[in-house]
Design an enzyme around this catalytic site. Structure first.
Site, PDB file in Angstrom:
ATOM      1  N   LYS A   1       0.837  -1.204   0.000  1.00 16.69           N
ATOM      2  CA  LYS A   1       0.000   0.000   0.000  1.00 16.69           C
ATOM      3  C   LYS A   1       0.876   1.261   0.000  1.00 16.69           C
ATOM      4  O   LYS A   1       0.644   2.180  -0.788  1.00 16.69           O
ATOM      5  CB  LYS A   1      -0.889  -0.064   1.258  1.00 16.69           C
ATOM      6  CG  LYS A   1      -1.855   1.042   1.447  1.00 16.69           C
ATOM      7  CD  LYS A   1      -2.978   0.606   2.383  1.00 16.69           C
ATOM      8  CE  LYS A   1      -2.667   0.766   3.850  1.00 16.69           C
ATOM      9  NZ  LYS A   1      -2.618   2.161   4.327  1.00 16.69           N
TER      10      LYS A   1
ATOM     11  N   ARG B   1      -8.809  12.252  12.438  1.00 16.33           N
ATOM     12  CA  ARG B   1      -7.363  12.015  12.569  1.00 16.33           C
ATOM     13  C   ARG B   1      -6.586  13.330  12.538  1.00 16.33           C
ATOM     14  O   ARG B   1      -6.963  14.272  11.839  1.00 16.33           O
ATOM     15  CB  ARG B   1      -6.908  11.039  11.470  1.00 16.33           C
ATOM     16  CG  ARG B   1      -7.638   9.710  11.687  1.00 16.33           C
ATOM     17  CD  ARG B   1      -7.192   8.652  10.748  1.00 16.33           C
ATOM     18  NE  ARG B   1      -5.792   8.311  10.952  1.00 16.33           N
ATOM     19  CZ  ARG B   1      -5.117   7.497  10.164  1.00 16.33           C
ATOM     20  NH1 ARG B   1      -5.711   6.966   9.108  1.00 16.33           N
ATOM     21  NH2 ARG B   1      -3.859   7.220  10.405  1.00 16.33           N
TER      22      ARG B   1
ATOM     23  N   SER C   1       6.958   9.885  11.807  1.00 16.96           N
ATOM     24  CA  SER C   1       5.846   9.569  10.903  1.00 16.96           C
ATOM     25  C   SER C   1       6.302   9.676   9.456  1.00 16.96           C
ATOM     26  O   SER C   1       6.761  10.731   9.012  1.00 16.96           O
ATOM     27  CB  SER C   1       4.687  10.537  11.157  1.00 16.96           C
ATOM     28  OG  SER C   1       3.822  10.569  10.046  1.00 16.96           O
TER      29      SER C   1
ATOM     30  N   ASP D   1       1.860  -0.739  12.119  1.00 20.34           N
ATOM     31  CA  ASP D   1       0.573  -1.230  11.607  1.00 20.34           C
ATOM     32  C   ASP D   1       0.314  -2.688  11.991  1.00 20.34           C
ATOM     33  O   ASP D   1      -0.804  -3.180  11.825  1.00 20.34           O
ATOM     34  CB  ASP D   1       0.525  -1.092  10.078  1.00 20.34           C
ATOM     35  CG  ASP D   1       0.441   0.374   9.651  1.00 20.34           C
ATOM     36  OD1 ASP D   1       0.099   1.224  10.498  1.00 20.34           O
ATOM     37  OD2 ASP D   1       0.727   0.659   8.475  1.00 20.34           O
TER      38      ASP D   1
HETATM   39  C1  S3P Z   1       2.212   5.031   6.135  1.00 24.49           C
HETATM   40  C2  S3P Z   1       2.802   5.432   7.306  1.00 24.49           C
HETATM   41  C3  S3P Z   1       2.350   5.022   8.637  1.00 24.49           C
HETATM   42  C4  S3P Z   1       1.363   3.858   8.577  1.00 24.49           C
HETATM   43  C5  S3P Z   1       0.375   3.982   7.467  1.00 24.49           C
HETATM   44  C6  S3P Z   1       1.066   4.108   6.122  1.00 24.49           C
HETATM   45  C7  S3P Z   1       2.778   5.516   4.862  1.00 24.49           C
HETATM   46  O1  S3P Z   1       1.718   6.129   9.265  1.00 24.49           O
HETATM   47  O2  S3P Z   1       0.701   3.700   9.810  1.00 24.49           O
HETATM   48  O3  S3P Z   1      -0.487   2.848   7.429  1.00 24.49           O
HETATM   49  O4  S3P Z   1       2.511   4.923   3.809  1.00 24.49           O
HETATM   50  O5  S3P Z   1       3.523   6.513   4.899  1.00 24.49           O
HETATM   51  P1  S3P Z   1       2.613   7.247  10.008  1.00 24.49           P
HETATM   52  O6  S3P Z   1       3.701   7.586   9.124  1.00 24.49           O
HETATM   53  O7  S3P Z   1       1.741   8.432  10.253  1.00 24.49           O
HETATM   54  O8  S3P Z   1       3.033   6.580  11.303  1.00 24.49           O
END
Ligand code: S3P
Length: 436
Positions: free
Chosen positions: A21, A128, A173, A320
């Site tokens: 994803k 969120r 993040s 996740d």
């Molecule tokens: C993601 C980053 C993560 C993850 C999300 C997908 C991404 O969130 O939890 O499902 O693709 O950058 P955070 O970066 O906010 O922790």
């Protein structure tokens, strides 16, 4: 609608994990912004989140075609780059659905356009935290208005030009760093981000592969404004989807599952580290590199799992996967303690609250803390009917609980799994676990 899952006598076979994803979102967004060539993205994630990203790019004037890839191969997307200046004003509100990644990455792009745009999503997305992107983008010169004192979607981007930023990120993040790097691509001057800890680095890898002038010094990222070259991307299988099968095999009394084509980027593979710490019989096979990302097949057999402590810098590398790690923790020998995971509170559901709520209902001795959970272990998971908390990873974690428990588990609203993994229940059925 609901599904009921019961434990099959044995759990054996091969599973192909769907396209990642995170990599899929980035492949379509970055190629759309690249210089006017056409990219092929193969094994694109079948999840609804990545379709939200695709549709938003189309509303912004990017030509994208999508060809179905059949049951085991993901779809192929053809994306025609428009360049960093080539997006056009959308005629309507942009809908990111359930996808936090879409919202935060698109914020970095929409903030610096010379047009107005409005970005919203579903009920969960509208709760969120968006202040984490709105605040630094505002410092870069963006004009953004949003609900709840500029912290919640819908977000309104008034457009304008941006300056680079020196920024100490308050959270590890990947969505936040990707947002600011995308904004920095066409800002005036350098963008310098200091991360408190490593998080998934697909953005850095892909932007560098596309020719962006991006340097990494320790946890700091230094980006000069850059144009992007179009690249084809073969998306690796999603380790976050594969994690469900890894835990099912490790916890089932008679199991051997081979999960093929799993992306094992070290900034994503905390689940493998955690399962090894828990003494799982898990092997990586045929390790290789696909489109700049490490990939392997993962073989997992019935294991005698031990409880562990997860904290600190490991947490962002498996953030996740914590809802399904909670399933393993319930049946492992000894206590599992998860700390430093307060980010779980602001995911698709409050994943500390939702995990603890179903675990307790299933008879597990578990307790939530402000930043994690404590799960006693050595327990049997009781059956019954459970809600899915409008959260794809909670629904699928309950499915795995059903595959390993002596008692059937019924899950309401299972379709929410399609956010990341539409084929999940089909695979449970093939493994012999679906009763109704
Ligand atoms: C993601 C980053 C993560 C993850 C999300 C997908 C991404 O969130 O939890 O499902 O693709 O950058 P955070 O970066 O906010 O922790």
């Amino acid at each position: 609608m609901s599904v009921t899952i019961a434990r099959p006598h044995s759990l054996r076979g091969e599973i192909v994990s769907p396209g990642d994803k995170s990599v899929s979102h980035r492949a379509v967004i970055f190629n759309a912004l690249s210089k006017t060539n056409t990219a092929q993205i193969t094994n694109f994630s079948p999840g609804a989140d990545c379709s939200s990203t695709q549709q938003i790019m189309q509303y912004l004037g990017v030509e994208i075609t999508r060809k179905p890839g059949g049951r085991l191969a993901g779809d192929t997307l053809t994306v025609k780059g428009v360049g960093l200046e080539g997006l056009t004003e959308p005629t309507d509100i942009l809908d990111a659905g359930n996808s936090g990644t879409t919202t935060r990455l698109m914020a970095g792009i929409l903030a610096g356009q010379n047009f107005l745009s409005v970005l919203t999503g579903d009920q969960s997305l509208k709760t969120r935290p968006m202040g984490r992107v709105v605040n630094p983008l505002t410092t870069m010169g963006a004009e953004i208005s949003a609900r709840a004192n500029n912290t919640l979607a819908p977000l309104v981007f008034h457009g304008g030009s941006l300056q680079g930023i020196n920024y100490n990120m308050p959270v590890a993040s990947a969505q936040l760093k990707s947002c600011l790097l995308l904004a920095g691509l066409r800002a005036d001057g350098i963008t310098n981000l200091s991360q408190p800890a490593e998080s998934r680095d697909h953005t850095e890898r892909m932007l560098s592969a596309m020719g962006a002038n991006l340097k990494k010094e320790g946890l700091d990222l230094i980006l000069q404004p850059s144009e992007l070259e179009t690249i084809d991307v073969e998306v690796p299988g999603d380790i976050s989807s594969a994690a469900f099968w890894m835990i099912a095999a490790a916890c089932h009394p008679d199991a051997e599952l081979l999960i093929r084509n799993v992306g094992v980027n070290p900034t994503r593979s905390g689940i493998i580290t955690a399962l090894h710490m828990m003494k799982a019989r898990l092997e990586l096979m045929d390790e290789r590199e696909v489109a700049g990302e490490p990939v392997a097949d993962v073989l997992v057999r019935t294991s005698d799992l031990q409880g562990i402590e997860l904290s600190g810098e490991t947490v962002p590398l498996l953030i996740d996967e914590i809802p399904v790690i909670a399933v393993a923790a319930a049946v492992a020998n000894g206590e599992t303690v998860i700390k430093d995971a307060q980010e779980l509170r602001v995911k698709e559901s409050d994943r500390i609250e939702s995990s603890i709520s179903w675990l307790r209902k299933a008879g597990i001795n578990a307790e939530g803390t402000t930043d994690g959970m404590i799960i006693a272990g050595n327990e049997k998971i009781n059956g019954g009917s459970f809600q899915s908390y409008d959260d794809h990873r909670l629904a699928m974690s309950l499915g795995i609980a059903g595959l390993i428990s002596e008692h059937p588990i019924t899950i309401a609203d299972p379709d929410v799994a399609a956010i990341s993994y539409p084929g999940f229940w089909g695979t449970i059925k093939e493994l012999g676990g679906l009763v109704a």
